[in-house]
Design a protein around this motif. Structure first.
Motif, PDB file in Angstrom:
ATOM      1  N   TRP A   1       1.085  -1.272  -0.393  1.00 62.69           N
ATOM      2  CA  TRP A   1       0.127   0.442  -0.203  1.00 62.69           C
ATOM      3  C   TRP A   1       0.672   1.180  -0.427  1.00 62.69           C
ATOM      4  O   TRP A   1       0.669   2.082  -0.525  1.00 62.69           O
ATOM      5  N   TRP A   2       2.212   1.244   0.654  1.00 66.68           N
ATOM      6  CA  TRP A   2       2.444   2.632   0.949  1.00 66.68           C
ATOM      7  C   TRP A   2       3.420   2.843  -0.254  1.00 66.68           C
ATOM      8  O   TRP A   2       3.856   3.498  -0.641  1.00 66.68           O
TER       9      TRP A   2
ATOM     10  N   ARG B   1       1.635   4.225  -3.342  1.00 73.79           N
ATOM     11  CA  ARG B   1       1.169   5.909  -2.748  1.00 73.79           C
ATOM     12  C   ARG B   1       2.206   6.144  -3.213  1.00 73.79           C
ATOM     13  O   ARG B   1       1.854   7.889  -4.184  1.00 73.79           O
ATOM     14  N   ARG B   2       3.899   5.361  -3.023  1.00 74.64           N
ATOM     15  CA  ARG B   2       4.549   6.453  -4.170  1.00 74.64           C
ATOM     16  C   ARG B   2       4.891   6.088  -5.044  1.00 74.64           C
ATOM     17  O   ARG B   2       5.916   6.700  -5.851  1.00 74.64           O
TER      18      ARG B   2
END
Length: 179
Positions: A101-102, A105-106
């Motif tokens: 997920w992280w 996002r990036r």
């Protein structure tokens, strides 16, 4: 937690684990391979993994209660031993789901076709995301942990079914008909 509506809680809670572990594993693999899918799901992936993680110790604790309330049997002991091995896989699913997920996002969203308002895409400045090594590592780890979790939940469920149903039914019909 010991009983739910008169039934051992383990019998009911185990179905939450049996459904959520493969579902979380599938979502994790898809999102690790397809960052746009992970962006679309947003927080759903890590929240699903967190619910899965929480359900495992609940089912395990209920199983430990049930183990103390049934006759000692090698099949039950084997099931309990295998059941103790599910938590690390659930933790792995959660950690990787949060990481995917992280990373999603990036990861920059793909550029739309054609320049916006007459400006060149380069005018927005460089967009960087995680390097290819990190993305490949996330995919490989996600596939490995997802496969391990699904195989583990299958082995635990199979041993539990054998423990619950061995010598508990007749191979021939006991009441009229061979339906």
């Amino acid at each position: 937690m010991s009983l739910i509506n008169g039934l051992p809680a383990h019998v009911l809670l185990v179905h939450v684990v049996v459904v959520l572990v493969p579902l979380t594993a599938l979502a994790l693999v898809i999102c690790s391979l397809w960052p746009q899918g992970a962006r679309r799901l947003g927080l759903v992936l890590p929240i699903l993994a967190l619910v899965t993680l929480v359900s495992v110790p609940l089912a395990t604790q209920a199983g430990e209660w049930l183990e103390r309330h049934v006759d000692s049997d090698p099949l039950v002991r084997r099931h309990a031993e295998l059941g103790d091995g599910m938590l690390p896989w659930a933790v792995g699913l959660f950690v990787l789901a949060a990481g995917v997920w992280w990373l999603a996002r990036r990861t920059p969203a793909p550029e739309t076709a054609g320049p916006r308002s007459g400006s060149a895409p380069e005018a927005a400045g460089p967009r960087s995301g995680p390097g290819p090594v990190i993305r490949v590592a996330a995919v490989v780890l996600s596939v490995a942990v997802a496969a391990g979790a699904v195989v583990t939940v299958y082995r635990i469920g199979d041993s539990g079914a054998k423990a619950a149903w061995h010598d508990a039914y007749s191979k021939t019909a006991t009441k009229g008909g061979d339906d």
